[in-house]
Design a protein around this motif. Structure first.
Motif, PDB file in Angstrom:
ATOM      1  N   CYS A  75       0.853  -1.188   0.000  1.00 50.64           N
ATOM      2  CA  CYS A  75       0.000   0.000   0.000  1.00 50.64           C
ATOM      3  C   CYS A  75       0.892   1.242   0.000  1.00 50.64           C
ATOM      4  O   CYS A  75       1.756   1.377   0.868  1.00 50.64           O
ATOM      5  N   GLU A  77       0.804   4.925   0.876  1.00 42.31           N
ATOM      6  CA  GLU A  77       0.054   5.789   1.785  1.00 42.31           C
ATOM      7  C   GLU A  77      -0.907   4.965   2.642  1.00 42.31           C
ATOM      8  O   GLU A  77      -1.660   4.142   2.132  1.00 42.31           O
ATOM      9  N   TRP A  79      -3.630   5.679   4.357  1.00 47.07           N
ATOM     10  CA  TRP A  79      -5.074   5.855   4.318  1.00 47.07           C
ATOM     11  C   TRP A  79      -5.689   5.477   2.979  1.00 47.07           C
ATOM     12  O   TRP A  79      -6.790   4.964   2.935  1.00 47.07           O
ATOM     13  N   ASP A  80      -4.979   5.744   1.876  1.00 46.57           N
ATOM     14  CA  ASP A  80      -5.557   5.494   0.555  1.00 46.57           C
ATOM     15  C   ASP A  80      -5.209   4.128  -0.011  1.00 46.57           C
ATOM     16  O   ASP A  80      -5.931   3.599  -0.840  1.00 46.57           O
ATOM     17  N   CYS A  81      -4.083   3.586   0.364  1.00 48.35           N
ATOM     18  CA  CYS A  81      -3.611   2.286  -0.095  1.00 48.35           C
ATOM     19  C   CYS A  81      -3.601   2.167  -1.618  1.00 48.35           C
ATOM     20  O   CYS A  81      -4.259   1.323  -2.196  1.00 48.35           O
ATOM     21  N   HIS A  82      -2.835   3.049  -2.264  1.00 49.08           N
ATOM     22  CA  HIS A  82      -2.621   2.907  -3.696  1.00 49.08           C
ATOM     23  C   HIS A  82      -1.805   1.627  -3.883  1.00 49.08           C
ATOM     24  O   HIS A  82      -0.802   1.430  -3.208  1.00 49.08           O
ATOM     25  N   GLY A 100      -0.459   7.728  -5.777  1.00 45.80           N
ATOM     26  CA  GLY A 100      -0.359   8.450  -4.517  1.00 45.80           C
ATOM     27  C   GLY A 100       0.786   9.431  -4.544  1.00 45.80           C
ATOM     28  O   GLY A 100       0.923  10.218  -5.480  1.00 45.80           O
ATOM     29  N   GLY A 144      -6.732  -3.828   0.942  1.00 49.16           N
ATOM     30  CA  GLY A 144      -6.317  -2.439   1.045  1.00 49.16           C
ATOM     31  C   GLY A 144      -6.109  -1.962   2.472  1.00 49.16           C
ATOM     32  O   GLY A 144      -6.259  -0.789   2.770  1.00 49.16           O
TER      33      GLY A 144
END
Length: 153
Positions: A75, A77, A79-82, A100, A144
């Motif tokens: 992941c 980042e 919070w976003d888990c790109h 991200g 994620g």
């Protein structure tokens, strides 16, 4: 040791040396390749696997088959888990990052799979995973969800 010609890396380490105590991440052993043979991840759900396979073939790494089965999902980042991938090769371990905070695709790698410095740090995979935490990239715990408190905010 197949390192892309345009990769940014530290000079080869001394075989008898150990990682500097002031560098707990072993960052001097991490290669950063922002060029990646001009390869970029395409669109679609298998884009990272296809990118890693193309990179493997272009760099002369091995094995280039079954990357999807060997890769660890990452992941970018907390919070976003790109999505990103960590892939073990015979020559070392590479992470394929795009999205991200990584606005351009980049490959981070440790190409010293049998080097004593890497062994002291727990192996190329462990060393690269530790380094990636410092740049906000964490293992994906499924669906994620990055690795809890070890993943930087």
């Amino acid at each position: 040791m197949p390192i892309p010609a345009r990769a940014v890396s530290a000079p080869p380490p001394d075989e008898e040396a150990t990682p500097p105590r002031s560098d707990p991440t072993g960052s001097a052993l991490v290669t950063i390749d922002p060029i990646g043979f001009g390869l970029r991840p395409g669109a679609g759900s298998h884009r990272l696997v296809a990118w890693a396979t193309q990179y493997c073939e272009a760099a002369g790494l091995s094995p280039c088959s079954d990357i999807a089965d060997r890769a660890e999902r990452l992941c970018i980042e907390r919070w976003d888990c790109h999505p990103a991938l960590l892939v073990p090769f015979r020559e070392g371990t590479a992470a394929f990052l795009s999205g991200g905070r990584f606005t351009s695709p980049v490959v981070y790698a440790v190409w010293l799979s049998e080097n004593p410095m890497v062994a002291v740090a727990g192996g190329s995979r462990h060393l690269l995973e530790s380094y990636l935490l410092t740049v906000g990239v964490c293992p994906d715990q499924g669906g994620g969800y990055p690795r809890g408190p070890e993943c930087p905010a």
